[in-house]
Scaffold this motif. Structure first.
Motif, PDB file in Angstrom:
ATOM      1  N   MET A  80      -0.439  -7.777   6.442  1.00 12.80           N
ATOM      2  CA  MET A  80      -1.547  -7.002   6.986  1.00 12.80           C
ATOM      3  C   MET A  80      -2.885  -7.688   6.727  1.00 12.80           C
ATOM      4  N   GLY A  81      -2.833  -8.947   6.244  1.00 11.73           N
ATOM      5  CA  GLY A  81      -4.043  -9.745   6.141  1.00 11.73           C
ATOM      6  C   GLY A  81      -4.726  -9.714   4.794  1.00 11.73           C
ATOM      7  N   HIS A  82      -4.022  -9.212   3.764  1.00 11.08           N
ATOM      8  CA  HIS A  82      -4.640  -9.156   2.445  1.00 11.08           C
ATOM      9  C   HIS A  82      -4.093 -10.257   1.543  1.00 11.08           C
ATOM     10  N   PHE A 115      -0.308   7.139  -8.291  1.00  7.58           N
ATOM     11  CA  PHE A 115       0.695   7.474  -7.284  1.00  7.58           C
ATOM     12  C   PHE A 115       2.046   7.639  -7.949  1.00  7.58           C
ATOM     13  N   HIS A 142      -0.763  11.323  -6.591  1.00  7.24           N
ATOM     14  CA  HIS A 142      -0.429  11.333  -5.164  1.00  7.24           C
ATOM     15  C   HIS A 142       1.002  10.873  -4.964  1.00  7.24           C
ATOM     16  N   GLU A 169       6.307  -0.392   5.717  1.00  6.49           N
ATOM     17  CA  GLU A 169       4.991  -0.479   6.350  1.00  6.49           C
ATOM     18  C   GLU A 169       4.193   0.790   6.054  1.00  6.49           C
ATOM     19  N   GLN A 170       4.895   1.934   6.050  1.00  8.02           N
ATOM     20  CA  GLN A 170       4.219   3.213   5.827  1.00  8.02           C
ATOM     21  C   GLN A 170       3.732   3.320   4.388  1.00  8.02           C
ATOM     22  N   PHE A 199       0.837   0.932   3.969  1.00 13.49           N
ATOM     23  CA  PHE A 199      -0.344   1.425   4.680  1.00 13.49           C
ATOM     24  C   PHE A 199      -1.060   2.498   3.859  1.00 13.49           C
ATOM     25  N   ASN A 200      -0.267   3.407   3.265  1.00 13.14           N
ATOM     26  CA  ASN A 200      -0.871   4.458   2.444  1.00 13.14           C
ATOM     27  C   ASN A 200      -1.665   3.850   1.297  1.00 13.14           C
ATOM     28  N   GLU A 232      -2.944   0.802   1.289  1.00 10.56           N
ATOM     29  CA  GLU A 232      -4.096   0.092   1.852  1.00 10.56           C
ATOM     30  C   GLU A 232      -5.249   1.063   2.107  1.00 10.56           C
ATOM     31  N   GLN A 233      -4.923   2.219   2.699  1.00  8.95           N
ATOM     32  CA  GLN A 233      -5.961   3.196   2.992  1.00  8.95           C
ATOM     33  C   GLN A 233      -6.599   3.707   1.695  1.00  8.95           C
ATOM     34  N   ALA A 234      -5.778   3.871   0.667  1.00  9.64           N
ATOM     35  CA  ALA A 234      -6.317   4.323  -0.617  1.00  9.64           C
ATOM     36  C   ALA A 234      -7.268   3.273  -1.191  1.00  9.64           C
ATOM     37  N   TYR A 255      -9.048   1.113   0.467  1.00 13.33           N
ATOM     38  CA  TYR A 255     -10.298   1.130   1.228  1.00 13.33           C
ATOM     39  C   TYR A 255     -11.190   2.276   0.756  1.00 13.33           C
ATOM     40  N   GLU A 256     -10.586   3.454   0.572  1.00 11.07           N
ATOM     41  CA  GLU A 256     -11.363   4.599   0.112  1.00 11.07           C
ATOM     42  C   GLU A 256     -12.016   4.304  -1.235  1.00 11.07           C
ATOM     43  N   LYS A 262     -14.884   1.921  -0.938  1.00  8.39           N
ATOM     44  CA  LYS A 262     -16.048   2.560  -0.331  1.00  8.39           C
ATOM     45  C   LYS A 262     -16.862   3.301  -1.371  1.00  8.39           C
ATOM     46  N   LEU A 300      -4.056   9.274   4.218  1.00  7.26           N
ATOM     47  CA  LEU A 300      -3.390   8.606   3.093  1.00  7.26           C
ATOM     48  C   LEU A 300      -2.051   9.215   2.712  1.00  7.26           C
ATOM     49  N   ASP A 334       1.050  16.207  -0.620  1.00  5.58           N
ATOM     50  CA  ASP A 334       0.412  16.187  -1.915  1.00  5.58           C
ATOM     51  C   ASP A 334       0.273  17.620  -2.382  1.00  5.58           C
ATOM     52  N   ILE A 349       2.738   5.371  12.010  1.00  6.23           N
ATOM     53  CA  ILE A 349       2.696   4.991  10.590  1.00  6.23           C
ATOM     54  C   ILE A 349       2.797   6.219   9.687  1.00  6.23           C
ATOM     55  N   ASP A 361      -4.815  -9.788  12.642  1.00  6.50           N
ATOM     56  CA  ASP A 361      -5.960  -9.855  11.739  1.00  6.50           C
ATOM     57  C   ASP A 361      -7.180 -10.402  12.483  1.00  6.50           C
ATOM     58  N   PHE A 409      -7.856 -17.711   8.001  1.00  6.05           N
ATOM     59  CA  PHE A 409      -6.931 -16.607   7.697  1.00  6.05           C
ATOM     60  C   PHE A 409      -6.001 -17.004   6.545  1.00  6.05           C
TER      61      PHE A 409
END
Lengths: 417, 1034
Positions: free
Chosen positions: A32-34, A201, A221, A400-401, A404-405, A407-409, A411-412, A415, B626, B630, B730, B770, B976
């Motif tokens: 995913m590019g990380h 988590f 979580h 992937e799921q 993704f979870n 990754e989103q965490a 990012y949060e 931020k 996310l 929960d 997803i 990407d 990349f």
């Protein structure tokens, strides 16, 4: 994003569930590019105590010239596993991996950790000190609970091999497992670590509840352990009814229960395949081999290679997970469902979170031979049962799921950093 | 219990000093002296020397003898310290101890006077050693030795000195206990009992045992013999030590009641069995002696004894073993033989006869003593039996107590179990109540919030109400005002009609003026033509400049500036930026400018999308994401959207399963309908249900645009969601999130989400995704719109109009007005452009997505880019390339050119093997230019096939075009790799195959551009049929 995964041991020498989760998530985040790196520890030889607790001893068994000495205490090795860069530490002298914080490793953490945006612990053993470094460097931290090690170094099994309700702030550890007073320090340190991680988590409700029920209250979580479907193919069902066990040979995994139950079913057209192996000269291994000795329907197939899982599943009708202890969330369970194979599992730990009795498999009372035997008989009596169950199996979450979870965490967290 | 923790008592002292008394005392109190077999020689066939037995374990006696032998000495000749330690001493000692340890005991005892000499060697092998010494007046010892062994006083005293000096040293070294054998009975027994108590042995009455001990030498010794001062001194030291006996604590293990009972019982049995054997053997011996004496073949006892004595003296010389092993049995045997004339002796002097008589008297006494001993033994045994029976009674009491206690414990356990059950019930109750409480608290919180909200709203409404009544008054006033104005306006109207007349006159005048202007315009046209000619001549000049370095830098800077839209340039005040740039270039040089500019861009001081073109979605309106479940913060996706899902497919039922399974598990859907547009030959009717409709179409009719529109036409719900058949949501709130955002604003027509690469995704697709999302600048959820699309540059346009029909969602009423068009490619981008043009907004979500990726071979990228460049050129207005100007005159020419480039890439890959990505790309680019006539080894089979199909390959052409495009295209790939992978771990196979795919894209792009240009210039369409056929059909 630059992500550092921290885990107590890693491939190629170690390959239990936690290492698999760490590797699979790392590779997916890389896709995913990380930028992902794994920080781990490699004891020079491993001895596990007989009850399979999480005690690890490092001895001085094998010398690896790739490990370069950093000072009188610590050695380091850098290598690539599959596409993931790995930094591995080792002590120069054998130590008992029991304490939470290790001051000998601390001096080398800043140099490594400062290159990352996120530090994610999938098993903090030996690296809890990294939390302090993260706090100094203001790096957000994530912890995934893959077992109950922070609560108990013995996986909540007492020295009398009985299920333990929990440490009771270390009092039970002194009383039931005869630890000395140092266990109280360990308990405090572990709780401190747990409380000060930014985000926690759990891959299963069971692990999460184990912590909550012991009074370790905080937001945990859920990000359910998943399967990398790139290993999953459409497979056939064998003509004969084949039950399969995959796992290590140990009392806690309950293989003896399965063999006894299987033997009690008098049907010549069913088979039992056993993947895994036991330690040589171990009385349990001897028990297993003698239990299975004169039953030609039982076959020992050796250790299974993860990469060959599709080939193995081609010759499986039902997967049996007969664990005798509170098993967290066996990868085999998720794998079986990914291949649409019915699962018979003991009704304990994380099993009932996934296995719905009579829907995608069956549950039985842990250790109850008669109970398990009835279920095997049920499949033997009704050859359509496998197919019927199969229809209502829902696929487990995908890697992937899960990634993704996370990754989103991340990012949060970045931020609000 | 480890036997090492049990006390190991070594009893020693000078010979004839009471060691046997002491060890037997310990034995009577439960100390184990070793297996019975070890006593056969010492006890079953006892010697004259000690009528009550020696209680010596033969294994240790033999070991000690072995040590003395190794040092060339014996017990009665030793005069100096031993120095030679026999080999295997440790293992021998341990072997003996093992034989002891087979028996559980509360103490182990070993006795041998020789230990006084040998313990220095042995001590380290004996665990939990307790040394117990005993001494006796030197003259008593000397007398005893004279009687038993015929040693002179002098010999004995020097032995006494040697043994006791050693003993004293050992005692000090091991903090041992010392007993004076000459103490009066009470003192002797008291002190011994104290030690027995310390050792944790069973206290037993030792009086009987002691009273049977006889100390003959006490009476017969020559008390007038003068002792040397050092012996006196030593004797005093020993006495002093014994008086001050330091009763130190001895480490003794704690036994459980059962263990202790078992061990005590064993010890008593063992003690008795040696006892029994001794008594039995003593009786046998006496009987034998009586028999043997009666066998002597003479009536005169004196003569017989003389014969016996002299034969013994005689034989002492010839058979030394008699001296060593002078037991009565052998002696009688020999004597008998003499009597029978088999051995002859001589009678010499009367004195000798008298001495022998004395001996005979003692022998006789011995026989009598034996009887007495036997009686004593019997008494001891009786006492012991009594003791045992007492112990048994005590044990029986214990048993009764234990039974009672067990019952008590059982009762207590039941009570505890009841308590436990109660506790479990109470805990359950408490936890239920907690849950209830928490739920109530949550509900309370929600209600309080609701209440606050309502109160606020109420206030607002009442305020608004007041405001409205005010406005109403105001409006009625305004109304009056307006009627007045109306009158005024009608007056003005009259005035305007007059003006109109004036204007029509003016109009006539302007018409004339227009004719004049047209003339001027024609002149302008002429000018323009001239300028075009000039422009063409400038173009060739431009090509030359392009190859220069300055141009590259300028282009770099320009490309960065390009990203800032015209509108944004205005907003940012581009002029000052340019001025600053020029200033920097003038004062610091071009390099410094480029560095500074790229830094700024990296720091995102220029955002890619103009701020006024998008709104970030405020966090509170974003659906909570996310975590799909929960317990702490439960996100509730209330079923509220009626959705039709449209999936065009040419796949099988099995392959559709994961997507369908996932769609059925989506949350927040009130009404679901799935429409599958099936263009395959598969029968998908199995999937058909109330929810799932199958629409079969022939594969020839399939088109990405029109097939989706067909699905939309069959749909009945408010929202349309399009998926490709190999995409998987997803998470389980994807549909909800998309619909939720669209529903927020009537102007939002569509939502689209990002693709997450599958876990088997190759490097190329991973990189492409990407790169693409970086290009789009999509790093957060946003809503985009634009009211002057045509003013934007192509990249900005591309970003704004992004819709990805791998997964997209529309309001049905808006979609029906626009529809996907039946075009060969990019139908999603096309609808995006049209929606934005009409003033609609698009929600582009980063926080949700679909799992989707394809691993394609390099030739696929040729085909894809070939189509894309042709289709996107008109949509996005891509610039054209003048191929003639760069020496490419035909499509064959272009293909040959790229074939050469393909070979250069392969050769360069052969030569480049660096593990570091920076070095790899530097060397790879350099090697690309190297002239090398060797055939390349690296290759890509899909490209080989493709070039073979083109069939127009010439190897000798130089590469005129494409190298720079290729190098420019791999630059972001290198970035990349550096961003994602560790710099030192380049995986060459993956990188090589990706480079071929990038090359494929460049090739496809160039072929497409060439044909598009040619078409624009009305070239013969048939010329490209073959190429189009080869590259068609994706």
């Amino acid at each position: 994003m630059r992500i550092l995964f921290v885990t107590h041991q890693f491939f190629p020498l170690h390959h239990t569930g936690t290492e698999r989760v760490t590797l699979d998530i790392s590779k997916q985040l890389q896709r995913m590019g990380h930028q992902v790196t794994v920080l781990t520890y490699e004891p020079s030889s491993v001895l596990k105590s007989e009850n399979n607790s999480n005690f690890l001893y490092s001895g001085t068994g094998t010398e690896d010239p790739d490990f370069k000495k950093l000072n009188e205490n610590i050695k380091r090795k850098d290598y690539l596993y599959e596409s993931i860069p790995v930094i591995s530490f080792r002590h120069t002298k054998s130590i008992l991996g029991f304490e939470i914080f290790d001051s000998t490793i601390e001096p080398f953490l800043t140099e490594i950790l400062q290159n990352f945006d996120i530090v994610h612990f999938t098993h903090p053993m030996r690296f809890c000190s990294a939390l302090k470094t993260c706090k100094e460097l203001h790096i957000p931290t994530v912890l995934t609970l893959t077992d109950v090690w922070l609560l108990c170094p013995r996986g909540l099994v007492t020295s009398d091999m009985e299920i333990c309700d929990g440490p009771d702030e270390g009092k039970n550890c002194m009383e039931l497992c005869h630890y000395d007073k140092n266990i109280l320090t360990r308990y405090k340190d572990a709780k401190y670590f747990f409380d000060n991680i930014d985000l926690v988590f759990s891959g299963s409700k069971f692990a999460r509840n184990s912590y909550l029920e012991n009074g370790w209250k905080r937001e945990i979580h859920l990000n359910t352990f998943s399967v990398d479907f790139s290993f999953v193919k459409n497979v056939e069902d064998p003509k004969e009814l084949v039950f399969v066990f995959m796992g290590t040979f140990g009392w806690h995994k309950g293989l003896h229960v399965l063999i006894e139950a299987f033997r009690s079913v008098k049907n010549e057209s069913i088979r039992l395949k056993i993947f895994g192996r036991g330690e040589k000269n171990n009385p349990y291994t001897d028990t297993i081999t003698s239990l299975a000795k004169d039953d030609k329907r039982i076959e020992f197939c050796g250790v299974f290679e993860y990469e060959n899982i599709a080939k193995i599943m081609n010759d499986v009708s039902v997967v049996v997970i007969p664990s005798n202890y509170k098993e967290n969330f066996p990868l085999v369970m998720q794998l079986a469902l990914a291949f649409k194979k019915p699962v018979i599992a003991s009704d304990t730990g994380g099993h009932p979170e996934v296995i719905q009795d009579g829907i995608n498999g069956f549950l039985f009372e842990p250790g109850n031979v008669a109970n398990l035997s009835k279920l095997i008989q049920k499949f033997a009596d009704n050859r359509n049962l496998v197919n019927n169950i199969k229809k209502s199996i829902k696929l487990p979450p995908r890697i992937e799921q899960e990634a993704f979870n996370y990754e989103q965490a991340y990012y949060e967290m970045l931020k609000t950093k | 219990m480890s036997q090492d923790k049990i006390p190991h008592v070594v009893v020693t002292g000078m010979h004839r000093s009471g060691t046997s008394f002491l060890i037997r005392s310990l034995n009577l109190c439960g100390c184990y002296l070793g297996p019975e077999s070890d006593f056969y020689d010492t006890e079953i066939a006892p010697k004259f020397g000690n009528p009550k037995g020696h209680w010596e374990n033969m294994q240790f006696v033999n070991l000690n003898e072995q040590i003395l032998k190794e040092n060339n000495t014996t017990w009665d000749t030793i005069s100096s310290e031993i120095t030679k330690k026999p080999k295997n001493l440790q293992s021998s000692t341990e072997k003996i101890l093992d034989s002891f340890h087979k028996k559980n005991a509360i103490g182990y005892g070993f006795k041998d006077p020789r230990f006084s000499v040998t313990l220095g060697f042995l001590a380290e092998y004996i665990p939990n050693l307790v040394l117990l010494g005993i001494f006796r007046h030197p003259l008593k010892v000397a007398e005893s030795l004279k009687i038993r062994n015929g040693l002179t006083y002098q010999e004995s005293l020097s032995l006494w000195k040697f043994y006791n000096e050693n003993l004293l040293k050992l005692l000090q070294q091991h903090n041992g206990f010392l007993i004076d054998f000459d103490w009066e009975q009470k003192k002797l027994l008291d002190e011994t009992s104290k030690i027995i108590k310390k050792l944790g042995l069973v206290e037993t009455n030792l009086e009987n045992w002691f009273s049977s001990t006889e100390k003959h030498s006490d009476k017969s010794m020559n008390s007038s013999y003068v002792l040397s001062s050092d012996i006196k001194n030593l004797y005093e030291q020993l006495k002093e030590y014994s008086i001050k006996n330091n009763f130190r604590e001895i480490s003794i293990p704690i036994f459980s009641e059962d263990e202790y009972r078992k061990i005590i019982s064993d010890s008593i049995t063992s003690s008795n069995s040696i006892y029994d054997m001794t008594i039995k053997s003593a009786k046998t011996e006496i009987k034998k002696i009586q028999n043997d004496v009666s066998l002597l073949d003479t009536n005169d006892p004196i003569i017989s004894l003389l014969i016996i004595y002299f034969s013994r003296e005689d034989l002492q010389k010839s058979f030394p073993e008699l001296r060593e092993n002078g037991d009565l049995n052998n002696f009688i045997k020999w004597a008998n033989q003499i009597c029978q004339g088999k051995i002859k002796g001589e009678i010499e002097t009367r004195e000798k006869i008298l001495r022998f008589s004395d001996w005979y008297f003692k022998a006789n006494n011995y026989l009598i003593n034996r009887e007495k001993i036997s009686d004593n033994f019997d008494r001891d045994r009786r006492n012991l039996r009594e003791e045992i029976s007492k112990q048994k009674n005590i044990i029986a009491d214990f048993d009764q107590d234990r039974t009672n206690l067990r019952e008590e414990i059982k009762k207590q356990k039941n009570i505890i179990a009841d308590f436990d059950q109660d506790r479990i019930n109470l805990r359950k109750e408490v936890s239920n109540q907690k849950l209830d409480l928490q739920n109530l608290e949550n509900a309370k919180k929600i209600l309080v919030k609701e209440k606050d909200k309502i109160t606020k709203e109420k206030t607002t409404l009442s305020e608004e109400n007041t405001q409205l009544s005010k406005e109403k008054t105001k409006l009625s006033e305004e109304n009056t005002q307006l009627s007045k104005e109306k009158t005024k306006l009608s007056e003005e109207n009259t005035q305007l009609s007059k003006e109109k007349t004036t204007l029509s006159e003016e109009n006539t005048r302007l018409d004339k003026e227009i004719v004049e202007k047209e003339k001027i315009l024609k002149e302008f046209d002429q000018d323009r033509n001239n300028l075009r000619i000039e422009l063409e001549s400038n173009q060739s000049e431009l090509e030359a400049i392009k190859s220069s370095k300055i141009f590259k830098i300028a282009r770099f800077a320009g490309s960065k500036l390009d990203k800032v839209s015209k509108k944004k340039q205005k907003a940012l005040g581009v002029t000052p930026i340019i001025k600053t740039s020029v200033e920097i270039i003038k004062t610091e040089g071009v390099n410094s400018f480029v560095t500074k500019a790229s830094d700024k861009i990296k720091r995102k001081e220029f955002s890619i999308l103009s701020p006024e073109l998008y709104q970030p979605i405020p966090v509170n309106t974003k659906t909570k994401k996310l975590i799909h479940e929960d317990l702490d913060i439960k996100v509730i996706y209330e079923p509220q959207f009626s959705i039709s899902v449209i999936i065009p497919t040419n796949s099988t039922e099995e392959k559709l399963q994961p997507l369908l399974e996932n769609i059925f598990s989506q949350k927040g859907v009130s009404d679901l309908e799935i429409i599958i547009i099936n263009s395959s030959n598969e029968n998908l009717e199995n999937l058909s249900s109330d929810t799932v409709k199958i629409v079969n179409i022939p594969s020839s009719q399939f088109n990405h645009g029109s097939s989706r529109t067909l699905g939309a036409e069959k749909a009945n719900n408010d929202y349309l969601t399009f998926f490709t058949d190999d995409a998987i949501p997803i998470n389980d709130h994807l549909l909800y999130d998309m619909c939720k955002i669209i529903s927020k604003d009537p102007k939002i027509a569509a939502a689209t989400v990002r693709q997450i690469p599958q876990s088997n995704c190759d490097l190329m697709y991973s990189y492409s995704l990407d790169y693409f999302y970086n290009f789009l600048g999509l790093d957060d959820d946003r809503i985009v719109y634009c009211d002057n699309l045509e003013e934007l540059d192509k990249d900005e346009k591309r970003r704004i109009c992004q819709i990805d029909d791998v997964c997209s969602c529309f309001k049905k009423n808006i979609f029906d007005q626009f529809k996907y068009k039946s075009i060969p490619y990019a139908e999603d981008l096309d609808i995006g452009v049209r929606l934005i043009e009409k003033g609609y907004k698009i929600a582009q979500l980063f926080s949700n997505g679909v799992i989707h990726s394809h691993n394609r071979e390099a030739s696929y990228y040729v085909k894809r880019q070939f189509i894309e460049s042709q289709v996107l050129s008109p949509i996005l207005g891509y610039p054209t390339v003048n191929f003639k100007n760069i020496g490419i005159s035909s499509i064959e020419n272009l293909i040959s050119n790229f074939y050469m480039l393909y070979r250069s890439i392969s050769k360069s890959l052969d030569l480049t093997n660096e593990k570091s990505s920076v070095k790899f790309f530097k060397n790879f680019t350099e090697n690309l230019h190297s002239q090398n006539s060797q055939e390349p080894k690296s290759h890509d089979s899909s490209l080989d096939d493709l070039f073979n199909q083109f069939g127009i390959l010439k190897n000798n052409n130089e590469v005129k075009f494409g190298v720079n495009q290729f190098i420019a295209a791999i630059e972001p790939f290198e970035k990349f790799l550096r961003k994602t992978y560790h710099e030192n771990y380049l995986i060459k196979n993956d990188v090589s195959s990706t480079l071929y795919k990038i090359f494929g894209s460049v090739l496809g792009n160039s072929l497409g551009a060439y044909i598009y240009n040619a078409r624009q210039n009305n070239k013969d369409k048939n010329e490209f049929l073959k190429i189009e056929k080869i590259l068609g059909g994706i």
